[in-house]
Scaffold this motif. Structure first.
Motif, PDB file in Angstrom:
ATOM      1  N   UNK A  40       0.702  -1.338   0.110  1.00 48.53           N
ATOM      2  CA  UNK A  40       0.128   0.094   0.019  1.00 48.53           C
ATOM      3  C   UNK A  40       0.917   1.157  -0.130  1.00 48.53           C
ATOM      4  N   UNK A  41       1.991   1.191   0.495  1.00 50.93           N
ATOM      5  CA  UNK A  41       2.806   2.356   0.966  1.00 50.93           C
ATOM      6  C   UNK A  41       4.248   1.913   1.315  1.00 50.93           C
ATOM      7  N   UNK A  66      -2.321   7.671   6.401  1.00 49.52           N
ATOM      8  CA  UNK A  66      -3.060   7.552   5.363  1.00 49.52           C
ATOM      9  C   UNK A  66      -4.019   6.485   5.888  1.00 49.52           C
ATOM     10  N   UNK A  67      -5.484   6.637   5.272  1.00 53.14           N
ATOM     11  CA  UNK A  67      -6.095   5.272   5.197  1.00 53.14           C
ATOM     12  C   UNK A  67      -6.430   5.027   3.638  1.00 53.14           C
ATOM     13  N   UNK A  74      -6.667   0.442  -3.450  1.00 54.95           N
ATOM     14  CA  UNK A  74      -5.625   1.042  -4.228  1.00 54.95           C
ATOM     15  C   UNK A  74      -5.693   2.416  -4.093  1.00 54.95           C
ATOM     16  N   UNK A  75      -6.530   3.167  -3.469  1.00 57.42           N
ATOM     17  CA  UNK A  75      -6.514   4.611  -3.297  1.00 57.42           C
ATOM     18  C   UNK A  75      -6.053   5.028  -1.623  1.00 57.42           C
ATOM     19  N   UNK A  76      -5.030   5.846  -1.739  1.00 63.75           N
ATOM     20  CA  UNK A  76      -4.527   6.363  -0.483  1.00 63.75           C
ATOM     21  C   UNK A  76      -5.093   7.768  -0.210  1.00 63.75           C
ATOM     22  N   UNK A  77      -5.727   7.831   0.951  1.00 60.04           N
ATOM     23  CA  UNK A  77      -6.395   8.902   1.359  1.00 60.04           C
ATOM     24  C   UNK A  77      -5.777   9.581   2.894  1.00 60.04           C
ATOM     25  N   UNK A 132     -11.164  14.503   1.492  1.00 55.13           N
ATOM     26  CA  UNK A 132      -9.577  14.530   1.617  1.00 55.13           C
ATOM     27  C   UNK A 132      -9.253  15.056   2.867  1.00 55.13           C
ATOM     28  N   UNK A 133     -10.039  15.561   3.800  1.00 60.62           N
ATOM     29  CA  UNK A 133      -9.834  16.433   4.949  1.00 60.62           C
ATOM     30  C   UNK A 133      -8.878  15.622   5.946  1.00 60.62           C
ATOM     31  N   UNK A 134      -7.918  16.150   6.646  1.00 63.21           N
ATOM     32  CA  UNK A 134      -7.075  15.321   7.898  1.00 63.21           C
ATOM     33  C   UNK A 134      -8.013  15.365   8.687  1.00 63.21           C
TER      34      UNK A 134
END
Length: 400
Positions: A40-41, A66-67, A74-77, A132-134
């Motif tokens: 993932x990362x 990230x989540x 496959x998407x990093x948030x 995409x807010x923290x």
């Protein structure tokens, strides 16, 4: 040269018998499970959690900053920002998903190695997640205690709300648990619960949970012994300390399991900063009432099994021991750090009283501080999520 250094004060109460390594696969070994790896990362975060963060009915993964929404991850948030702790750490020694403020959206509780604050990060819910807010950071408590090795989120007082257990490598720091509660104004907070005041040997690297004295109550084990749970009002008094062993740099967690089926719980632990994965066989107590153990080697062919898990991966109704190398746990200063990351599971053979090792991933992915086992794709086979300095990975369980 591999070194298995074990300061067994346990020897004073139980002579070590012949030890045996994990059973090497025979020429025609039983087939193990098949796994495939999804990275993932790549960063130095070592904590992760699994929950349905966006409330779409599918499990998601959090890992440090990230989540990752399921089902494909496959998407990093973005989730939060972590500080760098020299030389190569991020400030996260464990994260736990929990609805802290009661709004039905899972949040994250997290602490760090040297920082004294324990914080929670508020899930911004549907609109904030889509933007995409923290996640907003809130301080639950300033513990005033640093040198924190690891945390576990576990209900120790039976109120159906998990408590945060903090393990310290400093043997003189008080043994602490923190109860999740609310301030007078309704804001979430943590209430300190002292298992034992500070002093020599009251804390130490490694922690686990299980019934040691057979009274049906869960005790706390750690690198220098175990704490006996009071039969009543467990959160209102000190627990009795039994200094029955000394396991150097013991894993987080250690496991309490009746491995050989004799009705007495045994211990499984790894040397988190050297070679050595072990189990301690419970024997009859000594005349002075101290516990008595026979020491067994499971495996000494890879180093730094810092985190353990006990989960049924092959669906036979019997859990397997899961661990691997915590890559660069001490930034390249531990034995075996030049070797690549590995993750294994160990199958217990009750008839032969031995473990057999099977690979999950070799030559790259390793573990960090937490191993999460959960069926991510709903196919009936538990998958694994590990975050460490070799990266954050899903180990997809493809079955047999």
């Amino acid at each position: 040269m591999k070194q298995t250094l074990i300061q067994l004060s346990i020897l004073l109460v139980a002579p070590v018998t012949a030890v045996h390594a994990a059973e090497a696969p025979a020429k025609k070994p039983s087939a193990g499970l098949s796994f495939h790896v999804q990275q993932l990362h790549l960063d130095h975060n070592e904590g992760c959690a699994v929950a349905d963060f966006n409330q779409d009915g599918k499990l998601d993964i959090s890992a440090g900053e990230f989540w990752y929404p399921g089902p494909d991850f496959k998407t990093q948030k973005p989730l939060r920002q972590l500080k760098v702790q020299a030389p190569d750490y991020l400030t996260n020694n464990g994260e736990h998903a929990w609805d802290v403020n009661g709004d039905s959206w899972p949040d994250i509780i997290s602490g760090s190695f040297l920082e004294t604050e324990i914080c929670w990060y508020e899930n911004p819910k549907a609109e904030g997640l889509s933007k995409g807010e923290l996640w907003k950071k809130h301080v639950l408590i300033d513990t005033k205690l640093s040198q924190n090795e690891w945390t576990e989120f576990r209900d120790l007082d039976g109120d159906k709300v998990p408590d945060l257990v903090v393990n310290s490598w400093n043997e003189s720091i008080p043994a602490m648990v923190y109860q999740l509660t609310k301030r007078d104004n309704g804001e979430p907070t943590l209430k300190p619960w002292v298992i034992h005041e500070g002093g020599p040997g009251v804390n130490g690297h490694g922690v686990g949970f299980g019934d040691i004295n057979g009274d049906g109550l869960e005790d706390i084990i750690f690198g220098n012994g175990w704490y006996e749970r009071p039969k009543q009002k467990a959160s209102a008094q000190s627990w009795i300390l039994h200094k029955d062993w000394n396991f150097p740099s013991a894993s987080c967690p250690m496991l309490v399991v009746d491995l050989n089926g004799d009705g007495h719980n045994d211990l499984l632990w790894g040397h988190g900063h050297n070679f050595g994965l072990y189990w301690e066989e419970r024997r009859d107590d000594n005349k002075d009432g101290s516990t008595n153990w026979r020491h067994h080697l499971i495996d000494d062919r890879f180093s730094q099994p810092h985190a353990l898990a006990w989960e049924d991966l092959d669906k036979d109704g019997q859990p397997e021991l899961i661990t691997g190398r915590r890559v660069l746990a001490h930034s390249g200063k531990d034995p075996g750090d030049a070797e690549p990351g590995v993750i294994y599971y160990f199958k217990w053979n009750q008839e032969r009283q031995k473990f057999q090792r099977f690979p999950i991933a070799e030559n790259g992915p390793g573990i960090g501080l937490q191993i999460r086992a959960v069926d991510l794709d709903g196919n009936g086979w538990k998958d694994l999520v590990c975050a460490g300095k070799s990266g954050t990975h899903i180990l997809w369980n493809d079955g047999k």
